[in-house]
Enzyme design. Structure first.
Site, PDB file in Angstrom:
ATOM      1  N   ASP A  69      65.718 -84.236  27.239  1.00 34.82           N
ATOM      2  CA  ASP A  69      64.633 -83.880  28.156  1.00 34.82           C
ATOM      3  C   ASP A  69      65.220 -83.137  29.347  1.00 34.82           C
ATOM      4  O   ASP A  69      66.404 -83.263  29.657  1.00 34.82           O
ATOM      5  CB  ASP A  69      63.833 -85.108  28.596  1.00 34.82           C
ATOM      6  CG  ASP A  69      64.708 -86.344  28.804  1.00 34.82           C
ATOM      7  OD1 ASP A  69      65.938 -86.203  28.930  1.00 34.82           O
ATOM      8  OD2 ASP A  69      64.163 -87.457  28.841  1.00 34.82           O
ATOM      9  N   GLU A 127      58.591 -86.818  31.860  1.00 34.91           N
ATOM     10  CA  GLU A 127      58.161 -87.770  32.872  1.00 34.91           C
ATOM     11  C   GLU A 127      56.652 -87.808  33.093  1.00 34.91           C
ATOM     12  O   GLU A 127      56.118 -88.852  33.443  1.00 34.91           O
ATOM     13  CB  GLU A 127      58.841 -87.448  34.218  1.00 34.91           C
ATOM     14  CG  GLU A 127      60.353 -87.597  34.213  1.00 34.91           C
ATOM     15  CD  GLU A 127      60.805 -89.046  34.227  1.00 34.91           C
ATOM     16  OE1 GLU A 127      59.948 -89.947  34.295  1.00 34.91           O
ATOM     17  OE2 GLU A 127      62.026 -89.267  34.156  1.00 34.91           O
TER      18      GLU A 127
END
EC number: 3.5.1.47
Length: 384
Positions: A69, A127
């Site tokens: 990520d 997130e």
């Protein structure tokens, strides 16, 4: 050979919120281009701010995926480091480490063409927007969709050299909750002429805890937490609206759905008893439990158990959430914790990982990827 510490520190200074990782993507693409030039077996695609790097195998039977990520958090860093994150954003969840490790693995794995295909996914918006689900639903993988997917997450309370995972659930599934009670405002001296939304919200906060204590199997796990409440304007005005913002976390999707159902029923019941309206939003999206594939997890754990540099830990599940859970609900794979030995926890303004983890990770994990894509026998090493 790329300088892992330099790359990590440069990435650390440019954290960006999910789906806004423009500078991050530009920086990553420049390094990826350098690592993959004049290698015809490698192709690169982008999807919004995400990047896919595909190494076509010479005798491919399947595709192995490695996911990282790339987004940061809206946190002001307080480490006083010369390379601290800037502009009210911070890589407080270690995604700068994740990206740097992925680049190091790409460098190692692109030295020669693998037998099986290998996909590196640089995924945006872990997130806030479940970028893995967004990419999967948008068919961003096309014909590069992996047959197996692997990924890691840093963990501050583990030492450098620690690799921790299990053969079942690693992370919880999470669901964001936004709830507003809508009553009638009025003067504090005349409560009988108003309908106090703050009282209803307070009643809900206490009652919602009974979901875990009375509706969830005691042998299962669930958390219902409301960390934010907003209501009213001053001391002598009855609040017309009360807003609550919280989270549901559980180790199985069944329990998560049960908890969502009971929360909805409680909110509606309390609203009815107070003669109020409510606005309720339950947002789970791609944040499903991270379910490791038992057979693949056993294989990975046995591999790292034999790796002399690594300390393999069979670890209990954690209530943290990760959108890799959505990808693992579609594709078998494994996620594991990577120790970074930081005194401050994840999402802390002072989180500061030990950078020795970079070389350890690249050296150790690249051996596992070689084992997977080149179909090596256990314990066999490649010469890099």
């Amino acid at each position: 050979m790329i300088n892992l510490i330099e790359i990590r520190r440069q990435l650390h200074q440019i954290p960006e919120i999910g789906l806004e990782e423009y500078e991050t993507q530009k920086y990553l693409l420049a390094i990826i281009q350098e690592l993959t030039q004049n290698k015809p077996f490698i192709q690169v695609r982008t999807w919004q701010t995400g990047i896919l790097v595909y190494l076509a195998g010479s005798q491919s039977q399947k595709t192995i995926g490695w996911r990282t990520d790339i987004d940061g958090l809206p946190i002001e860093e307080l480490t006083d480091l010369p390379y601290a994150s800037k502009n009210g954003r911070m890589h407080a969840c270690g995604h700068d480490i994740h990206m740097t490790v992925a680049l190091g693995l790409l460098e190692k794995m692109s030295e020669s063409q693998p037998r099986d295909n290998l996909l590196f996914l640089f995924q945006p918006a872990e997130e806030n927007e479940a970028g893995g689900k967004l990419m999967y639903d948008a068919r961003a993988f096309e014909n590069w969709l992996p047959d197996e997917f692997y990924g890691l997450h840093v963990r501050p309370d583990l030492k450098v050299g620690d690799i921790a995972t299990n053969q079942h659930t690693l992370f919880a599934g999470t669901c964001e909750v936004e709830l507003s009670f809508i009553g009638t405002g009025g003067h504090a001296a005349f409560p009988h002429t108003a309908n106090d939304a703050l009282v209803a919200a307070a009643y809900f906060i206490t009652q919602v805890q009974t979901i875990v204590s009375r509706n969830v199997d005691p042998l299962a796990s669930a958390v219902v937490t409301f960390g934010k409440m907003e209501a009213g304007t001053t001391n002598n005005i009855i609040a017309e609206r009360a807003f609550l913002h919280g989270t549901i976390r559980s180790l199985t999707q069944e329990v998560n759905e049960l908890t969502q159902k009971r929360l909805r029923e409680l909110a509606n019941g309390i609203a009815q008893s107070f003669n109020m309206e409510i606005e309720l939003k339950l947002k789970q999206g791609g944040y499903l439990p991270v379910e490791n594939h038992p057979k693949l997890a056993k294989e990975l754990m046995e591999f790292f158990k034999k790796e002399t540099k690594a300390n393999l830990i069979d670890i209990a599940p954690a209530m943290t959430g990760e959108d890799f859970g959505y990808l693992l609900s579609k594709i078998p794979g494994v996620m594991f914790w990577l120790g970074i030995d930081s005194d401050a926890p994840l999402h802390s303004q002072k989180m500061n990982p030990d950078e020795h983890v970079l070389n350890f990770s690249v050296d150790t994990i690249s051996q596992f990827l070689q084992f997977k894509v080149n179909r090596l026998s256990e314990g066999e090493k490649t010469i890099n």
